[in-house]
Design an enzyme around this catalytic site. Structure first.
Site, PDB file in Angstrom:
ATOM      1  N   LYS A 270      22.936  -2.739  67.017  1.00  0.00           N
ATOM      2  CA  LYS A 270      24.371  -3.011  66.876  1.00  0.00           C
ATOM      3  C   LYS A 270      25.001  -3.251  68.242  1.00  0.00           C
ATOM      4  O   LYS A 270      25.820  -4.167  68.420  1.00  0.00           O
ATOM      5  CB  LYS A 270      25.074  -1.833  66.190  1.00  0.00           C
TER       6      LYS A 270
ATOM      7  N   GLN B 205      25.378  10.651  72.157  1.00  0.00           N
ATOM      8  CA  GLN B 205      26.351  10.557  71.088  1.00  0.00           C
ATOM      9  C   GLN B 205      26.577  11.894  70.387  1.00  0.00           C
ATOM     10  O   GLN B 205      25.636  12.558  69.956  1.00  0.00           O
ATOM     11  CB  GLN B 205      25.916   9.479  70.083  1.00  0.00           C
TER      12      GLN B 205
ATOM     13  N   HIS C 160      31.567  10.526  72.818  1.00  0.00           N
ATOM     14  CA  HIS C 160      30.300   9.932  73.223  1.00  0.00           C
ATOM     15  C   HIS C 160      30.304   9.671  74.722  1.00  0.00           C
ATOM     16  O   HIS C 160      31.334   9.312  75.304  1.00  0.00           O
ATOM     17  CB  HIS C 160      30.074   8.595  72.505  1.00  0.00           C
TER      18      HIS C 160
ATOM     19  N   CYS D 161      31.233   2.532  67.364  1.00  0.00           N
ATOM     20  CA  CYS D 161      31.911   3.399  68.336  1.00  0.00           C
ATOM     21  C   CYS D 161      31.316   3.274  69.731  1.00  0.00           C
ATOM     22  O   CYS D 161      32.050   3.199  70.731  1.00  0.00           O
ATOM     23  CB  CYS D 161      31.866   4.850  67.865  1.00  0.00           C
TER      24      CYS D 161
ATOM     25  N   ARG E  90      21.289  11.381  70.122  1.00  0.00           N
ATOM     26  CA  ARG E  90      22.257  12.332  69.560  1.00  0.00           C
ATOM     27  C   ARG E  90      22.179  13.633  70.352  1.00  0.00           C
ATOM     28  O   ARG E  90      21.085  14.154  70.594  1.00  0.00           O
ATOM     29  CB  ARG E  90      21.942  12.614  68.081  1.00  0.00           C
TER      30      ARG E  90
ATOM     31  N   GLY F 154      38.125  12.025  55.171  1.00  0.00           N
ATOM     32  CA  GLY F 154      37.114  12.124  56.211  1.00  0.00           C
ATOM     33  C   GLY F 154      37.719  12.306  57.590  1.00  0.00           C
ATOM     34  O   GLY F 154      38.945  12.232  57.778  1.00  0.00           O
TER      35      GLY F 154
ATOM     36  N   SER G  55      30.159  14.024  66.009  1.00  0.00           N
ATOM     37  CA  SER G  55      31.269  13.369  65.322  1.00  0.00           C
ATOM     38  C   SER G  55      30.916  11.963  64.862  1.00  0.00           C
ATOM     39  O   SER G  55      31.490  11.468  63.896  1.00  0.00           O
ATOM     40  CB  SER G  55      32.493  13.311  66.249  1.00  0.00           C
TER      41      SER G  55
ATOM     42  N   ARG H 149      30.656  -6.643  60.231  1.00  0.00           N
ATOM     43  CA  ARG H 149      30.767  -6.878  61.676  1.00  0.00           C
ATOM     44  C   ARG H 149      30.123  -8.172  62.144  1.00  0.00           C
ATOM     45  O   ARG H 149      30.639  -8.844  63.036  1.00  0.00           O
ATOM     46  CB  ARG H 149      30.161  -5.695  62.448  1.00  0.00           C
TER      47      ARG H 149
END
Length: 340
Positions: free
Chosen positions: A212, A155, A240, A128, A233, A10, A158, A98
């Site tokens: 998050k 964002q 980002h 991220c 997005r 990846g 990617s 997390r």
């Protein structure tokens, strides 16, 4: 050290290999793992050809010191004990662990020492978008406690992986050639568009990505601050961008904040608006720092500061942060003469 990468094929897996090489991480042997589709693929690392193995519940991780996982939260949860049972430490790039109380969530510039308290031998890499913001918030928190944060993220493709990047490029080509763009990865066409949704929606109207940022920031900073995010997005390939509004307990001057950013590890200040100097995705793509600019007082809040920051999502937002965690563990062990 004997190092493993799960999800080697990846985008993040590829950058992990590059970071280990470029940063001269002490790798004596590198093992690569992937799905049945990826098994058999070959990559070159430090002049040696390495074949990707299929990830299985066996003893392939015996003797591995650190395993970087970048294959999704389901894979991380399923293979946690298979990987750690022989003593390997996992540095996980997914959201699987997390918010677990017994798993540290680490951004080395902010809370590196938390990585030393990992009873399950699992360390989580934050989201991220959280990573690039929290490095800057950490610098402000040293000046004054932060009460609340509002952030709008922009964002890049990617953030959704290599297939999303490929889809954006294919859509751009289709538009230029007068064809109908194919939409598969996102709910709508991303090329020539903005999508005000990253991840799925929760009951409170926020997406999981937005929540998050709230929960992870509080855990990393060990703080009661509130974070309200709007994640969007955008049709950018990598890096980002974020607009951030911060309210602190005491008023901070722009000069104080700029000085804090200038001395923060991993941060580059680009802040000369009169000369049109400010960070953009084109500046940060493929580069390691977090870039910050447009630093100014928030005229709508008494103790408010606002700024704009940009960082490469695949690097500091994922692979680089993971390798920095590993570097900290190695340095700590060397300084304290600790053996596995």
């Amino acid at each position: 050290m004997r190092i493993a990468i799960v999800g080697a094929s990846g985008a993040v897996g590829q950058e992990l290999m590059r970071m280990l090489d470029e940063r001269a991480f002490p790798v004596s042997e590198l093992l690569l793992f992937g799905s049945s589709r990826s098994a058999g693929m070959k990559y070159i690392f430090k002049g040696r050809e390495i074949t990707v193995r299929e990830l299985q519940h066996n003893d392939d991780f015996e003797g591995v010191d650190i395993a970087f996982l970048s294959a999704g939260s389901g894979t991380s949860r399923e293979f946690e004990k298979t990987i750690t049972k022989h003593g390997a430490t996992i540095i996980d790039n997914s959201s699987a662990f997390r918010m677990d109380d017994d798993v540290p969530l680490v951004v080395p510039e902010v809370n590196a020492a938390d990585a030393l308290d990992a009873p399950r031998r699992v360390i989580a890499n934050p989201n991220c978008s959280t990573i690039q913001m929290v490095v800057l918030l950490g610098a402000i928190e040293k000046l004054s406690h932060i009460r609340r944060v509002h952030v709008a993220t922009y964002q890049a493709a990617s953030g959704a992986g290599q297939s999303a990047m490929d889809e954006l490029r294919a859509q751009e080509r289709a538009i230029v050639e007068g064809r109908e763009p194919v939409v598969e990865k996102f709910p709508y066409q991303l090329a020539d568009n903005l999508i005000p949704q990253v991840d799925v929606f929760t009951d409170n109207g926020y997406t999981k990505e937005e929540m998050k940022m709230h929960h992870e920031t509080r855990k990393i900073l060990r703080s009661d601050l509130s974070v309200s995010a709007m994640c969007v997005r955008v049709p950018v390939m990598r890096s980002h961008s974020e607009s951030v509004w911060v309210e602190t307990e005491r008023p901070l001057s722009v000069e104080e904040v700029r000085a804090a950013f200038e001395t923060a590890d991993g941060v580059v200040v680009m802040d000369d608006p009169l000369r049109q100097v400010y960070p953009m995705p084109l500046v940060s793509s493929g580069r390691m720092p977090i870039y910050v600019g447009r630093i100014r007082r928030d005229i709508a809040v008494a103790n408010g500061i606002t700024f704009w920051c940009v960082a490469d999502q695949i690097l500091k937002g994922a692979a680089l942060n993971a390798v920095q965690i590993a570097e900290y563990l190695v340095a700590f062990s060397a300084q304290n003469n600790i053996r596995k």
